[in-house]
Design an enzyme around this catalytic site. Structure first.
Site, PDB file in Angstrom:
ATOM      1  N   HIS A 164      -0.428   0.272 -10.162  1.00  0.00           N
ATOM      2  CA  HIS A 164      -1.152  -0.655  -9.284  1.00  0.00           C
ATOM      3  C   HIS A 164      -1.674  -1.865 -10.072  1.00  0.00           C
ATOM      4  O   HIS A 164      -2.871  -2.185 -10.047  1.00  0.00           O
ATOM      5  CB  HIS A 164      -2.305   0.053  -8.584  1.00  0.00           C
TER       6      HIS A 164
ATOM      7  N   ARG B  35       0.843  -1.188   0.000  1.00  0.00           N
ATOM      8  CA  ARG B  35       0.000   0.000   0.000  1.00  0.00           C
ATOM      9  C   ARG B  35       0.886   1.249   0.000  1.00  0.00           C
ATOM     10  O   ARG B  35       1.948   1.267   0.606  1.00  0.00           O
ATOM     11  CB  ARG B  35      -0.920   0.021   1.234  1.00  0.00           C
TER      12      ARG B  35
END
Length: 309
Positions: free
Chosen positions: A272, A224
């Protein structure tokens, strides 16, 4: 009894189709369309509006659309009696392992460097690292971290792992807790972050951690964006202590056009994509939990609220 999909900014059509294929007749609502909140007992969510679920008096389960659950657990207004579940999917795990392996190989053989040189028509061979000489450390030895570690070890890399609690994993040297962190970081040439995001792990990739790594170490973050203190990374790369980083996750996504990561010569940015959830692949386990909920049976892949994963 109804099923609610909450995924602002994401097209839910693939999820609706997969749910209808695996559970014909399921009454599905998609937020924010009009629906009776009292009917909803099961929700499938990704980045829901904070405080939304406190308005559903009969809600029993919130299922994450992906492996991460911090987007749910970070909402302090979710009632304690609601069960939160996550996705554990072999395809997601395999995809993550392949991506990290690709980033590691790119790093040790300087493939991105040669691509840059190609665009400038430069012929400049550089020395490279051999697999057996590159010590890799993985922070976070859950399902993903363990799979990535085993893939790397199987391919000849010396691998060590660090986790919050003690673990024993064949072929991987493991460390745990604060007492094991410094030893874990020592001699780690490539540091891979696969930690869950919790209050304890937020901002963990900071200057203090980087200084404990040997000079020339490389960072790969596929967990993250909130794990990383961005200005600390830039400072440690620009000072020469770190050799660079490959980043797939960011505090704000998409990454802003004026963000310094974009043009930094020693930082690689990917959008991502290390491991992307496919609705058809994970819906069967979500439907199974839906049926278990209706029969008052224990659910699979339940998140421990106090741990955050």
């Amino acid at each position: 009894m109804s099923f609610l999909i909450v995924s602002p900014g994401r097209d839910p059509k693939a999820w609706i189709k997969a749910l209808e294929n695996h559970h014909p007749g399921l009454n599905i609502y998609t937020y924010p369309e009009e629906h009776d909140k009292e009917e909803v007992e099961f929700a499938l969510a990704w980045n829901h509006p904070r405080g939304l679920f406190k308005n559903y008096p009969n809600l029993k389960v919130i299922a994450s659309m992906g492996a991460g659950v911090d987007h749910i657990t970070s909402d302090s207004e979710i009632p304690e009696d609601i069960t939160i579940t996550r996705v554990i999917d072999d395809r997601l795990t395999e995809d993550m392992s392949v991506f990290v392996m690709a980033q590691v190989m790119d790093r040790i053989r300087d493939l991105s460097l040669y691509k840059e040189q190609e665009s400038e028509k430069k012929w400049n061979p550089v020395s490279y690292h051999r697999i057996e000489d590159v010590k890799i450390g993985i922070m976070g030895m859950g399902v993903m971290g363990t799979a990535v570690g085993k893939r790397l070890a199987k391919n000849g890399f010396p691998v060590k792992g660090w986790a919050r609690s003690e673990k024993e994993i064949e072929g991987i040297d493991t460390y745990h807790g604060e007492e094991g962190l410094a030893e874990f970081l020592e001699e780690t040439m490539i540091l891979v972050c696969l930690l869950p995001l919790t209050p304890e792990t937020e901002n963990i990739l900071d200057k203090d951690i980087f200084e404990k790594l040997p000079k020339g170490a490389y960072i790969i973050n596929v967990a993250r964006g909130e794990h990383l203190v961005e200005h600390d990374l830039l400072e440690m790369i620009d000072s020469g202590h770190l050799s660079g980083a490959a980043l797939d996750v960011f505090r704000e996504e998409p990454l802003k056009e004026d963000h310094p990561f974009w043009e930094h010569p020693r930082i690689k940015v990917t959008p991502h994509i290390a491991s992307m959830t496919k609705a058809e692949s994970v819906v069967p386990q979500i439907v199974e939990n839906y049926e278990r909920m209706k029969e008052n049976e224990s659910l699979k892949n339940v998140v421990e609220r106090e741990k955050g994963y």
